[in-house]
Enzyme design. Structure first.
Site, PDB file in Angstrom:
ATOM      1  N   ASN A 221      41.001  43.920  32.325  1.00  0.00           N
ATOM      2  CA  ASN A 221      41.771  44.470  31.633  1.00  0.00           C
ATOM      3  C   ASN A 221      41.511  46.171  31.162  1.00  0.00           C
ATOM      4  OD1 ASN A 221      42.854  41.924  31.590  1.00  0.00           O
ATOM      5  ND2 ASN A 221      42.602  41.464  29.436  1.00  0.00           N
TER       6      ASN A 221
ATOM      7  N   ASN B 213      47.369  43.452  34.324  1.00  0.00           N
ATOM      8  CA  ASN B 213      46.347  44.271  33.327  1.00  0.00           C
ATOM      9  C   ASN B 213      45.617  45.125  33.789  1.00  0.00           C
ATOM     10  OD1 ASN B 213      47.693  42.790  31.051  1.00  0.00           O
ATOM     11  ND2 ASN B 213      46.229  41.122  31.324  1.00  0.00           N
TER      12      ASN B 213
ATOM     13  N   ASP C   6      45.664  42.358  43.711  1.00  0.00           N
ATOM     14  CA  ASP C   6      46.216  41.094  43.973  1.00  0.00           C
ATOM     15  C   ASP C   6      47.802  41.505  43.235  1.00  0.00           C
ATOM     16  OD1 ASP C   6      44.818  41.354  41.219  1.00  0.00           O
ATOM     17  OD2 ASP C   6      45.978  39.382  40.833  1.00  0.00           O
TER      18      ASP C   6
ATOM     19  N   HIS D 114      42.380  36.957  41.738  1.00  0.00           N
ATOM     20  CA  HIS D 114      42.486  38.286  41.016  1.00  0.00           C
ATOM     21  C   HIS D 114      41.438  39.234  41.689  1.00  0.00           C
ATOM     22  CE1 HIS D 114      44.564  39.610  37.565  1.00  0.00           C
ATOM     23  NE2 HIS D 114      43.978  39.638  36.679  1.00  0.00           N
TER      24      HIS D 114
ATOM     25  N   TYR E  67      33.758  34.739  39.396  1.00  0.00           N
ATOM     26  CA  TYR E  67      34.947  35.284  39.812  1.00  0.00           C
ATOM     27  C   TYR E  67      35.293  35.596  41.234  1.00  0.00           C
ATOM     28  CZ  TYR E  67      35.738  35.488  34.708  1.00  0.00           C
ATOM     29  OH  TYR E  67      35.925  35.219  33.208  1.00  0.00           O
TER      30      TYR E  67
END
Length: 192
Positions: free
Chosen positions: A71, A117, A96, A23, A18
């Protein structure tokens, strides 16, 4: 003058896969702030994240990169804020923002979560929307069905250049933000 910032939260997802995704723009900004001030992140299970403590511009500030996945970011934020008795208006969440184009960065207090989220969970865990946000524009894919795929992929090269420039402009006002000089920070950041 606002309250000085005592907790800076960079939002992102943990894990190598990631690192370069849109994100993780919050992680990128907090990593650079830590690098400039020789602050080292250490895993702290009590706070569900990577935590650093630094004296930034004369103020002691906690930095956190939640390692819970986006989340449930609020778990880390609430744990640290409660432990150190940090009020919501002393918290800056860097994230973001789909509703801003790449190259844009905006500072604001409060507001909704806009479907983000990480913000949604922080609002739920803190029980308030009244914390500061540094919104880093990543643009929108144009179709709501594409959002998840979009935020979990790396920006195109030309977007990354714009995002990096916005992140740098936001670093340039970090001292004002930390000192609680939000008007001055906004004036400089939003005039680009």
């Amino acid at each position: 003058m606002s309250e000085p910032i005592k907790l800076i939260v960079g939002l992102g997802n943990p894990g190598r896969e990631y690192e370069a995704t849109r994100h993780n723009a919050g992680f990128w900004w907090v990593d650079e702030l830590a690098r400039q001030h020789n602050a080292n992140f250490k895993a702290d299970n009590k706070f569900h994240g990577l935590v650093a403590r630094a004296t930034l511009h004369g103020h002691e500030v906690h930095l956190i990169k939640p390692q819970t996945f986006m989340n449930v970011s609020g778990r880390a934020v609430a744990a640290l804020a409660l432990f150190y008795k940090i009020l919501p208006d002393q918290i800056l969440v860097v994230h973001d923002e789909l509703d801003l184009p790449p190259g844009s960065a905006k500072l604001k207090l409060g507001g909704g979560h806009g479907g983000h989220n990480g913000l949604k969970d922080i609002i739920a865990q803190l029980g308030t929307r009244d914390f500061w946000r540094l919104r880093v524009g990543i643009g929108h894919p144009g179709d709501r069905a594409e959002v998840v795929n979009f935020v979990l992929n790396a920006p195109r090269k030309e977007e990354q250049v714009l995002i990096d420039a916005a992140l740098q402009r936001a670093q340039d006002v970090a001292a004002s933000i930390i000192e609680g000089k939000m008007e001055a920070a906004m004036l400089k950041l939003h005039s680009n």
